[in-house]
Every structure is written in C-alpha cells, then in structure tokens.
Design an enzyme around this catalytic site. Structure first.
Site, PDB file in Angstrom:
ATOM      1  N   HIS A  71      -0.611   4.407   0.288  1.00 58.28           N
ATOM      2  CA  HIS A  71      -1.280   6.428   0.740  1.00 58.28           C
ATOM      3  C   HIS A  71      -1.211   6.094   1.849  1.00 58.28           C
ATOM      4  CE1 HIS A  71      -3.525   3.314  -2.087  1.00 58.28           C
ATOM      5  NE2 HIS A  71      -3.652   4.636  -2.654  1.00 58.28           N
ATOM      6  N   ASP A  80       0.670  -1.393   0.091  1.00 55.47           N
ATOM      7  CA  ASP A  80      -0.025   0.218  -0.096  1.00 55.47           C
ATOM      8  C   ASP A  80       0.655   1.299  -0.067  1.00 55.47           C
ATOM      9  OD1 ASP A  80      -2.296   1.640   0.328  1.00 55.47           O
ATOM     10  OD2 ASP A  80      -3.148   0.555   1.586  1.00 55.47           O
ATOM     11  N   SER A  99      -4.469  -4.428   2.412  1.00 59.67           N
ATOM     12  CA  SER A  99      -3.559  -3.974   3.672  1.00 59.67           C
ATOM     13  C   SER A  99      -3.898  -4.603   5.327  1.00 59.67           C
ATOM     14  CB  SER A  99      -4.041  -2.304   3.741  1.00 59.67           C
ATOM     15  OG  SER A  99      -3.105  -2.006   2.529  1.00 59.67           O
TER      16      SER A  99
END
Ligand code: THG
Length: 844
Positions: A752, A750, A803
């Site tokens: 972000h 991930d 995630s």
C-alpha cells in the site's frame, strides 16, 4: 483374494457388533479380575473400569468379540470407549491408556483373524469415545474452565488413544457417540497427526449421537452442520449411534444420506432405557424397526449400541442380506459452511451469500473501540445488526496495534458461541497473524472460512498454513500475493490463481469447494495517476476462475473499491453498489460487504452512471466528475458562492485553490505571493502548508475524501512548480535551502502506497530530494540506500498489521548499522502508542 472395506461396502450392507458393557457384566468379573497382578495395591476401586480388562483379563474380552463374530458381525469394535486419560483419571489409571488401547486392538484383531474367511472378512474398528467432557460447553462454564480443559489437552489425550489403537492393529478408526463436534474435531486433528507420524493411514468412521427429537447434537448442531464440520476427515463412513430407538432415528439417517458423499452407518440403542437402566427392544422388534429404515432410506452399515446382544446381531446379519446398500455419489459441488446450522453456496444459481464487514476492528471505529474496552456484549450487538441487515455470516477481525488479537478473538468467539442467534452462523476468521487464526479455530465447532493465506512468504509457508487449516476443517481464502508482491494486473492475478490452485489441490489435499479466491479488490482513484483499471482486472480474474476452476469460490472486500471516496456518502454507496452487481455477474458468491449497501436503491441515476464509468473504466474524466458532484457541498459550506472566493485575500484564495483542487489561478496568485515574500520558501511555509494542514484535518473529519486529497497534493505541487524560477534565481544568494535527501518506502510484505505517495509530494514541495523505493522493500535495501545517499531521514509506510513488525525490524537494523538520522513511520495501523512502545525503543 481379499477385498478392501470400500469395495465390500459397495457390494453389500455390513453389520457392526453390539454392546460391550452388558456382555462383560453378564460374565461377572470381580474386583480382583480388574486389578490383575499389577494393580493389587491400587488405591481406588477398579470394578467397572472395563477397559482395564484388556490388560488384566484379555480372555474375557476375546470371548465377547467371539460371540459377536459368531453371530455374524462383519465389524467388531474394540473395548476402548473410555480408554482415554480424561475418563481414566477417575480411577487414577490414566497412565495405562496407551496399553489399554493397544491391547484392545490386539485382542479384537486376534478374534477377527480367527473368524475371517475368504467369503466373510472381518474388520476391527478402533473405538474412540467422546470422553467425559465437552469442549464447546466448557467454554461457558467457569468451573470447567478452572481445570484448564482445552483443545490442546483433548488433542493430546486422543493422540495417545489413537496411537495405541493404530499400533495394536485396528483396521478402522471409529470416532463415535459424538455429542460435541468440537471434541470430534480434536479427535480428527489428533488422528491426522498420528497418521502422519506413523506413516500409516486407516479409514475413518465418524458417528454422532442425537440429544433429542429435534435432531440436534447436545452441543446444538444440526445433522447437516455436523457432517460438514467433519468432512475434512474425509471419512469413509459417517453415521448416527446410540440416541433413541431405530424408528425415531430414521428422519435423521435420511438427512445424512442426503447430505453426505460417503457411506452411511446407523447403530441405535435397543430402544430407550427403562427406569432400571435395562433396554426393552427384543431382537425381533429391533430388526423390524431397522428394516423400515432400510426400506425407506437405506444405509451401508448398521448394528447395535447400548442394550443390544449377540441375538440382536444375529437377526441383523440375516436382515443385512435382504437389502442392497444405499448408493453413494459425490455431492461435493458446492462450498458448504457451518455454525450450529449450515449454509450452502450453490454455484449453479447466482445467489450471493453476504459476509458482514463490520465486525472488523480495522474496518469499523465503533467495533474497534468496543473490543479495546473488552465490551464483547455490545460488540455482539454490531454482529447482530449485521445479521438483521442481511448478512449470512460475519468477517471477524481483531488485527490492530495495541489489541492482543489472539486473546480478543478467543474471548469474542466464546461470547459469540453462547449467543442464540449468532451461534447458528458460520464465521470468517480474518487475520494476517496465523497464531491468531490457530487460536480461533480451537473455539469453532462448525466449519469456518479462514481469511486468508497467500504465497507472500513462499510455498513452504503457504502449504504449512493450508495443511493446518485443513486439519481444523476450514475453507480458505487465497489472496493473490506471491513472493514478488500483490497481483495488480490481470496476468499476475491469473498466474497466482493457477499456482495457488495447483499447490492447494495437489500438495495440501484441499478439495476445490473449500478454496475461495480473492482476486484483490483495490481502491479505485486512489493514486496520483488515477489508475482505475483495478476493478476491470478483478472482474476478469473472476471470469478466469469461473471458467478454469468452476468448483472454487470467489470473495472480495467490496467496500475496498471505494476507499478513496471515504466520507462521500452517495458516491461511495453508488460505487459499491455498481461494483457488487458487476462482481455478482462475474461469479463472486461470497462478497464481504456492508449489508446495508446491498439494499441501497433509489440512488440518483447520474451518480450510478458515473459509478459505472468508474468501475468499468470507460471515461477518463470520471474521477473529476465524481469529485465535482461532491465538491458542491464543500465549496458551499466553506467560502460562500463559487465566484466570490476570488475577491478574498491572497492567503484565503490559495487555501481555496488547494482545498478544492483548483489550479486555474495558481500562476497569478503565486506571482503575487513572490512579490510579498522575499524568500520563495516562505510562500510554501506561510501560505501553502497551512492550506495543506487544513486539507489534512478535513480529511480526518471526513469532509474530504482521498481523490480530493490527491488532487490537493497535485495542486500543491503545481504551485511549487510556479515557484521554481524564483527558487533557482535565489540559489546563489547564499541561503541554501535544499534540505537534503530522504529515503521513503513501503515496508516488506506490504503493497500500500497511497499515503506514502502523497507524503512524497509534500516532501518534494518542501525542498527535499525524495528517493522513493516503492513497495515491498526489504529492510536491508532501505537502510543501505539511506547510508549510500547520506539521507536526512528515513520514512516507512505500511497499511496492514504485520507491517508494524517490519517497521520494528527496520528500526533494529538502523540501530545495528549505527545510523543517526530520524525515522518517520506512517500508515493506517501505526499509532503513537505502538510506535513508542515497540518501534522507538529499538532505535536510539
Ligand atoms: N479481502 C479479504 N478480506 C478483507 C478485505 C478484502 N477483509 C477486510 C476488508 N477487505 C473488507 N472489510 C472492510 C470493512 C470495512 C470497510 C471496508 C472493508 C470500510 N469501513 C469504513 C471506512 O473505513 O470508511 C468504516 C468506517 C467506520 O465504520 O468506522 O470501508 O478485500 N479477503
């Protein structure tokens, strides 16, 4: 020297044989002939089970083939139409299927070889019928569902049949009389498995049957939609058979000739059956009707179906020599998708095809709630609304903690397929869980887009998924990730585009039109540095795709661009609007949008101008200006006029500064605060944190949007900086307030980190020393850093659904290493329930 089938088809029209059943009946085999020596005691009557004759009466079948070969047939079809376990179950002879097919091919091959010469080669088409069941229809009928008739069962049924035909020596695989394309897709899937397993590939011929004069299959597809839904088989020939007589089929043969890149075949019935089941059209009549089709449309193969005889074939053989085969050309220069109907995405004009974003549990609260409640009918009304608003296909996503996405997507698709308007549309299946993608594909008759695959987990995983999608006949979205993470610069974008393209075309055998790149639409103004070059980089990547891989398509989640402006109505609309236009100019043809955003007009000029500056990154102050535009409302609602807030008490003034991102008065206000409170940490706890709490709840309610939150956090940090001299002067006073080290990271897979970065500021302001490991951080690294630094707690962040699994892994590893510190998880898909059920239980 003998020619291959393709060479011959380029030279002349080939003739296919006629009906098998009526000739067998003419020869009048009896019950004993069907039983042979081995099935004498069989409990069920076997007369009429023609495929058994391959085993028990092979000479009879050989004679039928011979009579068609003598009549001039170039291609004979094996006696195996019903030699599949589903149809044979009625006779309790399902265990003999492989033998029936193997023998069928052997007999036909023997006959073909005997009649072959250098001037007249003969070919054997291994015939695969549609079976007695329809996958598409069984979705809707509970009685068939009870029998558990599934895609997987049909694949294994076909696999057995096709293995027998291939082992017996068939030259061509003929998947015919298709009334449900989903059945045909299962046959194609099975054939790919058999070809791979046996390391032997033969040309595939695919032929559908039309249910009525409207020109649709029984399962509802139009002829072009049918063709595009099976194009992934790379058929040598596609055609129509059975149905009604030749003349009425002509317009639909024309549709195939116009649509397909491959050769076209046509083998109709001898008219429409009379009430006694016999067929009316004489060889002369039929030849006359077929001649009209040859003149008007042209084909590459024609022949007989129900009711035709060697006399018909003799007439056809003569006729075939009078005409040239219809010329074929490669028409594949556009992406085509299909539901019951097809959509072409023509790259030569600029028109975009809008993909509706709202059928996404991760992107619409309303839709998510309905799916959680399993209220699929009401959820369908959201899909319908997207359609009414101008979407031409829909992005369907069920990825959310606490939703079983595999079950949900299946149940949703079943209802979707039954919906009269929606079933016409192609679908885009959006999931980061490949098992969910596979499940969805088993319920799709048409040609979908699979959203998405990437090189995130390396080449092997990428190719495996690509090959599987290809076997199901989907187009594919490629996200620009690789082993190193998400591409966020133009160079990285170009690098991954080129690499993915090469792998898909050279190794997975994908055709270019079926590749749809997504150059990663990332939110603008969503991080502390306001790095706003993401749109420009996306657009540059689009231009790179257009000039280097012009047949590939481009998509992107348009609304992502303005995520940071969630809740900021006009500003968000303007940003989406400007970006969509720019994306169109850069070559995006398949944007994922809220179709209402497309229609948006009469936005104020000044807002459009600011949105332009933001998207094209040509004004450093644009984020502030956009914030100001939106702030006016909030300030007005909140604390009266702009000037009067300075007259309020200290707590309210600091609150106002933090909520509105104003740093002009921090120095004076903090100075005043330190006089009131002995301990600088009390200033943080009593004055600043309550203000941050309000920022947070306003954000949740949609009164504030992300750049404002980031600004608030930045002002918070500045306020703490003002406190620093006081903190330092007190550090000797005995009261040690340093709260220790914390390790935070976005988990592996991930990228972000917006929330994580804000959290990091808040921790720092509260006296923690933050070790921020960045994004895509492996579990081992997180845990090792925590141990090495004797961290006070570990914080994990992640936005996408996978995630959640990764957080579980980190928890397990922390348990394994016997850590004894708190674990904090956060991010869009995390929830209290999921954390309790799946993460907490792995870590004491
Ligand atoms: N590329 C690809 N697929 C994607 C994306 C992408 N799929 C998902 C996403 N990005 C595109 N879809 C959406 C859907 C909704 C929103 C944004 C992108 C959205 N929703 C509102 C919000 O969050 O503010 C909805 C609020 C509500 O209705 O509850 O913005 O980039 N290949």
């Amino acid at each position: 020297m003998s020619k291959n089938l393709k060479e011959l088809l380029n030279e002349r029209i080939l003739v296919l044989d006629g009906a098998m059943g009526s000739l067998i009946q003419q020869k009048g085999p009896e019950e004993a002939d069907y039983r042979g020596s081995k099935l004498k005691e069989h409990e069920v009557k076997l007369k009429g089970n023609h495929e058994l004759l391959n085993i028990n009466c092979p000479d009879l079948i050989f004679d039928v083939h011979s009579s068609y070969l003598k009549a001039g047939a170039d291609i004979i079809t094996t006696n195996s139409f019903n030699a599949n376990a589903l149809s044979q179950k009625d006779y309790k002879t399902q265990d003999l299927c492989y033998m029936m097919n193997y023998e069928a091919a052997k007999i036909a091959k023997k006959a073909a070889v005997e009649h072959s010469s250098v001037d007249k080669q003969r070919f054997v088409a291994g015939c695969v019928g549609p079976t007695s069941k329809s996958l598409s229809m069984s979705q809707f009928s509970s009685s068939e569902k009870d029998e558990k008739f599934t895609y997987d069962i049909l694949v294994s049924t076909y696999r057995e049949q096709i293995s027998g035909l291939l082992d017996g020596g068939a030259d061509i695989l003929l998947i015919e009389t298709i009334f449900d394309t989903l059945n045909a897709k299962a046959a194609i899937y099975a054939s790919e498995n058999v070809f791979k397993e046996k390391k032997k590939r033969i040309p595939v011929m695919i032929s559908a049957t039309i249910a009525g004069e409207a020109g649709r299959l029984l399962s509802g597809q139009t002829i072009p939609a049918f063709y595009h839904s099976i194009q992934h088989a790379n058929p040598l020939v596609v055609g129509l058979n059975c149905s009604f007589g030749a003349s009425k089929l002509q317009p639909f043969v024309q549709q195939l000739v116009d649509e397909a890149s491959c050769f076209v075949s046509f083998h109709p019935n001898a008219g429409i059956p009379e009430h006694d089941g016999s067929y009316s059209q004489s060889p002369k009549q039929m030849a006359k009707d077929i001649e009209k089709v040859l003149k008007k449309t042209g084909v590459n193969i024609f022949g007989g179906c129900c009711g035709t005889t060697p006399e018909h074939v003799e007439a056809y053989s003569e006729l075939s020599l009078k005409y040239k085969p219809v010329k074929r050309s490669n028409k594949k220069n556009y992406t085509v998708l299909a539901g019951l109907e097809h959509i072409k995405i023509d790259n030569s004009n600029g028109d975009m095809v809008y993909i509706g974003e709202k059928t996404n549990v991760a992107g619409s609260k309303k839709f998510a709630k309905l799916i959680e409640q399993k209220d699929y009918q009401t959820a369908l009304s959201i899909a319908q609304k997207q359609l009414d608003d101008g979407a031409q296909l829909l992005d369907i996503c069920m990825d959310k903690a606490d939703i079983n996405s595999k079950d949900a997507i299946k149940d949703f698709l079943i209802d979707f397929n039954a919906h009269p308007q929606l079933a016409k549309l192609p679908v885009m299946i959006d999931s980061s869980d490949f098992e969910t993608v596979r499940e969805a594909m088993k319920y799709i008759q048409g040609k979908p887009i699979i959203n998405s695959i990437s090189l995130k987990n390396g080449e092997k995983d990428f190719l495996n998924k690509a090959e599987e999608i290809k076997k199901f006949g989907g187009a594919v979205v490629v996200m620009l990730f690789d082993e190193k993470g998400q591409a966020d610069t133009t160079d990285r974008r170009k690098e991954i585009i080129t690499r993915s393209y090469r792998l898909l075309t050279e190794e997975a055998g994908f055709s270019e039109e079926n590749i749809i790149f997504d150059p990663n639409v990332m939110a603008l103004a969503a991080d502390v540095n306001n790095s706003v070059n993401q749109a420009v980089s996306f657009l540059d990547a689009c231009k790179y795709i257009k000039s280097n891989f012009p047949k590939c398509n481009i998509t992107g989640g348009v609304s992502n661009i303005s995520f940071a402006f969630k809740g900021a109505g006009v500003a968000r609309k303007a940003i989406n609007h400007v970006f969509l236009q720019a994306a169109k100019d850069a070559g995006v043809r398949l944007p994922i949008v809220n179709p209402l955003d497309v229609k948006t007009n009469n936005l104020p000029d000044n807002v459009i101008e600011l949105a332009n500056s933001l998207v094209f990154n040509n004004d450093e102050k644009v984020v502030d200006k956009l914030l100001e535009l939106n702030n006016s409302n909030i300030t007005a609602n909140d604390s009266g006029s702009k000037t009067s807030w300075r007259d309020q008490n200290l707590k309210s003034r600091l609150k106002h500064s933090l909520i509105n991102g104003i740093d002009d008065y921090l120095k004076v206000d903090i100075e005043e605060a330190t006089k009131k409170y002995d301990d600088p940490y009390d200033v943080i706890e009593s004055l600043l944190m309550p203000a941050m709490d309000q920022v947070s709840s306003k954000y949740d309610k949609g009164d504030l949007f992300l750049p404002q939150v980031i600004r608030s956090a930045t002002v918070f940090q500045k306020a703490v900086d003002c406190l620093h001299p006081h903190i330092n002067s007190q550090s000797n006073s005995g009261k040690n307030k340093t709260k220790g080290k914390v390790v935070i990271a976005t988990v592996e897979g991930d990228v972000h980190d917006i929330g994580k970065n804000i959290a990091s500021i808040v921790f720092k302001c509260n006296g923690f020393e933050v070790i921020d490991l960045g994004v895509m951080v492996p579990a081992e690294k997180i845990v090792k850093t925590a141990i090495d630094n004797n961290a006070g707690f570990v914080g994990l962040s992640g936005l996408i659904t996978p995630s959640l699994n990764e957080m579980e892994n980190v928890a397990k590893l922390m348990q394994e290493k016997e850590l004894n510190i708190p674990l904090l998880v956060g991010g869009a898909t995390t929830s209290e329930k999921h954390t309790k059920k799946h993460i907490a239980k792995n870590y004491n």
